[in-house]
Scaffold this motif. Structure first.
Motif, PDB file in Angstrom:
ATOM      1  N   ALA A   1       3.592  -8.158   0.466  1.00  0.00           N
ATOM      2  CA  ALA A   1       3.493  -7.252  -0.886  1.00  0.00           C
ATOM      3  C   ALA A   1       4.250  -7.594  -1.847  1.00  0.00           C
ATOM      4  O   ALA A   1       5.413  -8.310  -1.605  1.00  0.00           O
TER       5      ALA A   1
ATOM      6  N   ASP B   1       3.610  -3.074  -4.852  1.00  0.00           N
ATOM      7  CA  ASP B   1       2.487  -2.379  -4.250  1.00  0.00           C
ATOM      8  C   ASP B   1       1.505  -3.284  -4.112  1.00  0.00           C
ATOM      9  O   ASP B   1       0.485  -2.771  -3.598  1.00  0.00           O
TER      10      ASP B   1
ATOM     11  N   LYS C   1       8.314  -7.264   2.734  1.00  0.00           N
ATOM     12  CA  LYS C   1       7.257  -6.380   3.641  1.00  0.00           C
ATOM     13  C   LYS C   1       6.227  -7.228   3.783  1.00  0.00           C
ATOM     14  O   LYS C   1       5.427  -8.072   3.257  1.00  0.00           O
TER      15      LYS C   1
ATOM     16  N   ASP D   1       1.527  -1.574  11.862  1.00  0.00           N
ATOM     17  CA  ASP D   1       0.874  -0.373  11.565  1.00  0.00           C
ATOM     18  C   ASP D   1       0.371   0.452  12.702  1.00  0.00           C
ATOM     19  O   ASP D   1      -0.660   0.019  13.363  1.00  0.00           O
TER      20      ASP D   1
ATOM     21  N   LYS E   1      -4.803   0.716   7.527  1.00  0.00           N
ATOM     22  CA  LYS E   1      -4.714   0.477   6.015  1.00  0.00           C
ATOM     23  C   LYS E   1      -4.001  -0.711   5.602  1.00  0.00           C
ATOM     24  O   LYS E   1      -3.780  -0.793   4.232  1.00  0.00           O
TER      25      LYS E   1
ATOM     26  N   ASP F   1      -2.805  -0.479   1.789  1.00  0.00           N
ATOM     27  CA  ASP F   1      -1.655   0.053   1.813  1.00  0.00           C
ATOM     28  C   ASP F   1      -0.436  -0.450   2.200  1.00  0.00           C
ATOM     29  O   ASP F   1      -0.369  -0.704   3.307  1.00  0.00           O
ATOM     30  N   THR F   2       0.555  -1.044   1.421  1.00  0.00           N
ATOM     31  CA  THR F   2       1.743  -1.836   1.880  1.00  0.00           C
ATOM     32  C   THR F   2       2.712  -0.910   2.509  1.00  0.00           C
ATOM     33  O   THR F   2       3.797  -1.395   2.928  1.00  0.00           O
ATOM     34  N   SER F   3       2.792   0.387   2.323  1.00  0.00           N
ATOM     35  CA  SER F   3       3.707   1.437   2.896  1.00  0.00           C
ATOM     36  C   SER F   3       3.638   1.249   4.488  1.00  0.00           C
ATOM     37  O   SER F   3       4.760   1.640   5.053  1.00  0.00           O
ATOM     38  N   VAL F   4       2.578   0.856   5.051  1.00  0.00           N
ATOM     39  CA  VAL F   4       2.347   0.571   6.677  1.00  0.00           C
ATOM     40  C   VAL F   4       3.026  -0.756   6.953  1.00  0.00           C
ATOM     41  O   VAL F   4       3.473  -0.897   8.187  1.00  0.00           O
ATOM     42  N   TYR F   5       3.678  -1.395   6.210  1.00  0.00           N
ATOM     43  CA  TYR F   5       3.938  -2.975   6.481  1.00  0.00           C
ATOM     44  C   TYR F   5       5.311  -2.715   7.327  1.00  0.00           C
ATOM     45  O   TYR F   5       6.186  -1.700   6.902  1.00  0.00           O
TER      46      TYR F   5
ATOM     47  N   THR G   1       9.337  -4.978   7.980  1.00  0.00           N
ATOM     48  CA  THR G   1      10.244  -5.886   7.308  1.00  0.00           C
ATOM     49  C   THR G   1      10.375  -7.057   8.081  1.00  0.00           C
ATOM     50  O   THR G   1      10.933  -7.259   9.081  1.00  0.00           O
TER      51      THR G   1
END
Length: 594
Positions: free
Chosen positions: A248, A251, A285, A301, A323, A327-331, A333
């Motif tokens: 990422a 976003d 991410k 994910d 996603k 959608d980077t929110s599912v990545y 670290t």
């Protein structure tokens, strides 16, 4: 005749009394294990020694660590036990050597490892699927009218437990000057300095669809402007599958599609994505995704929502779809760890036979667990080592990791490093250096220590000047001793005293050792016989340590002066945690080269 009959009757009665009499309450019961147990893959269970004595010592081993491993163990007393973990389906044995005094008893438990328990979608993780809603969950009716719908419909939890997700991962920094060619071919040296692999199939909720991939592992490396991923797959279709590495930028999704090369039984995929000024201990991410026919595998994910299906009267994990592409929110670290700073090779010697002859080994003695046989040897010419390093154009091993024990506060006593104002230790080869060379049967180790204060031997041998050597010959990298062949060996500077970590279970039929006191310090040599024969390219876990100690003088009750030692600091070649004595995964990694 009548007297004889009476005598016989009396004998018979006595025999019956003896037969029927209970065993003496004081008779010791024999130690034992359960004859067999069953455990699922990734699950654990505990095996206890029944009737263990207070003074008992127990050594635990697994017959096949690829099937079952020992995750935790208690080796002494009445609570002697082993917590085992299923690794793969199959059978193996857990063997315990039970010892009281000089008497030993071999105990065995057969372990059957079954398939991992499947997640029941009708049960929310951490909860039970209720057959009816708890009274406290049901809202009070607004009127006296009957409640609509079936009266036994359960209500979902207001805050359902999420589905399990994988932990973050690490990427090892590439050494300066090294490159990785992203071509779908696993280079012999491209990833040898990586920090281990992680299992892409670890979470079955990350696998969507019917996949024919049976094993998939990933390895990461990085430099300031790029992240690299090596993905090794068993099964699948090298011609049709795709592997994608995502990261990422804020976003924004950054995508790197892998190049795939077919290998026996599967394929190798390599991918890279751009990074912006990555730094040691920094994070990013990421996601790794495999598209396998109609199936999709994502490392991070996984299904996270849980919903209640009233019509079917059951709980379900709600799949919100793949996603990663938008959608980077599912990545997850990735943490960037620094490059290996030491030479990561042991050099071949053709002079092993001459070294063994010059060493004049004695018959040796087995330690109390009969796992390590130590031999004293004659100190031999150090040129056997230094000539090999000179021919290879290589520097000696430097003890670059310094640690002052927190509870000691003995910084002013350190003699093998320069202590900075912030308490860090700066070392170089003028204080301590080491060399490791090998042939197919033996490993040869030389320490050269410049130390103006060699402390006397003490009962706590790590509190007297000494060196330590750590070896994980099969490079299994367990997190605790006892699962494999890992050993910790120690030799004292003053008296050539040899000891080994009692938690280690590696069996070594020869560890020869010798000490040479010099004008400005001491030197230690070890010759270790491998468990297996080795060849060029083999990898091992290995570390080297120096205990820098100092002399302490105290006065006893009679007024006499008593000298002993205390530890000022430890210096290690690879371990940055100072935990190698309990965690073999902290060892460095050594490749055998010619």
């Amino acid at each position: 005749m009548r007297i004889i009959k009476k005598s016989i009757a009396a004998v018979l009665c006595a025999a019956m009394v003896i037969t029927l009499a209970p065993a003496s309450a004081g008779a010791a019961k024999k130690p034992s294990l359960k004859k067999k147990v069953s455990v699922a893959v990734d699950a654990t269970t505990t095996i206890k020694v029944k009737n263990a004595a207070k003074k008992a010592k127990v050594t635990w081993k697994t017959s096949d660590k690829k099937v079952v491993k020992i995750a935790k163990k208690v080796t002494k007393g009445k609570k002697a036990s082993a917590t085992i973990k299923g690794v793969a389906e199959g059978t193996a044995k857990i063997n315990a050597t039970y010892k009281v005094g000089k008497k030993k008893t071999k105990l065995t438990c057969k372990v059957t490892v079954t398939a991992a328990a499947k997640v029941d979608p009708t049960v929310a993780p951490g909860t039970q699927a209720p057959s009816a809603a708890p009274a406290t969950d049901a809202p009070a009716p607004a009127t006296e009218q009957p409640t609509k719908g079936p009266t036994n419909t359960p209500r979902p939890s207001a805050t359902p437990s999420p589905a399990p997700v994988n932990d973050g991962v690490t990427a090892r920094q590439m050494l300066t000057g090294k490159t990785i060619e992203v071509d779908g071919v696993k280079g012999a040296e491209e990833y040898e300095d990586a920090d281990g692999t992680f299992d892409l199939l670890a979470n079955n909720l990350s696998v969507r669809g019917d996949s024919n991939i049976t094993d998939a592992k990933a390895t990461l490396m990085w430099k300031a402007n790029a992240l690299y991923a090596l993905v090794e797959v068993k099964g699948g279709d090298s011609a049709k599958d795709s592997v994608i590495l995502y990261t990422a930028d804020g976003d924004k999704v950054v995508k790197g599609e892998a190049k795939i090369g077919k290998v026996a039984g599967g394929y190798v995929a390599e991918a890279t994505v751009a990074l912006k000024d990555a730094a040691v201990d920094g994070t990013a991410k990421i996601e790794i995704q495999i598209n396998n026919g109609d199936a999709t595998i994502n490392y991070f994910d996984s299904v996270t929502a849980i919903e209640y299906d009233a019509e079917a009267d059951k709980w379900n994990f709600k799949d919100e779809g793949v996603k990663a592409a938008e959608d980077t929110s599912v990545y997850g670290t990735v943490t960037f760890v620094k490059a290996m700073e030491q030479p990561t090779v042991a050099y071949y010697t053709a002079n092993g036979a001459d070294m063994l002859e010059a060493a004049e080994l004695d018959d040796g003695v087995w330690n109390e667990d009969e796992t390590i046989k130590s031999k004293t040897m004659t100190f031999i010419d150090t040129a056997f080592w230094t000539d090999v390093y000179e021919a290879a154009g290589a520097d000696s091993i430097n003890f670059a990791k310094g640690n002052i024990p927190d509870h000691k506060g003995n910084a002013e006593k350190v003699t093998l490093a320069e202590v900075q104002e912030d308490g860090t230790l700066v070392t170089d080869r003028k204080y301590a250096q080491a060399y490791t060379i090998w042939d197919e049967d033996y490993l040869y180790v030389l320490y050269d220590i410049k130390d103006p204060d060699i402390s006397p031997a003490t009962a706590e041998f790590y509190d007297s000047d000494s060196v330590e050597f750590f070896l994980d010959e099969d490079y299994s990298r367990p997190t605790v001793y006892g699962d494999g062949d890992e050993v910790q060996l120690r030799v004292g500077a003053v008296d050539n005293y040899f000891s080994a970590n009692s938690a280690g279970t590696g069996k070594l039929e020869m560890v020869a050792h010798a000490v040479n006191i010099t004008e400005d310090g001491y030197q230690v040599q070890m010759i270790i016989k491998f468990v297996d024969k080795h060849d060029e390219g083999d990898m091992m876990g290995m570390d080297l340590q120096v205990n820098d100690c100092f002399t302490v003088e105290t006065t006893d009750e009679a007024g006499a002066t008593v000298t002993s030692g205390d530890r000022a600091c430890t210096l290690t070649a690879y371990d940055t945690t100072n935990l190698a004595y309990e965690n073999p995964s902290c060892f460095g990694r050594i490749k055998l080269v010619k």
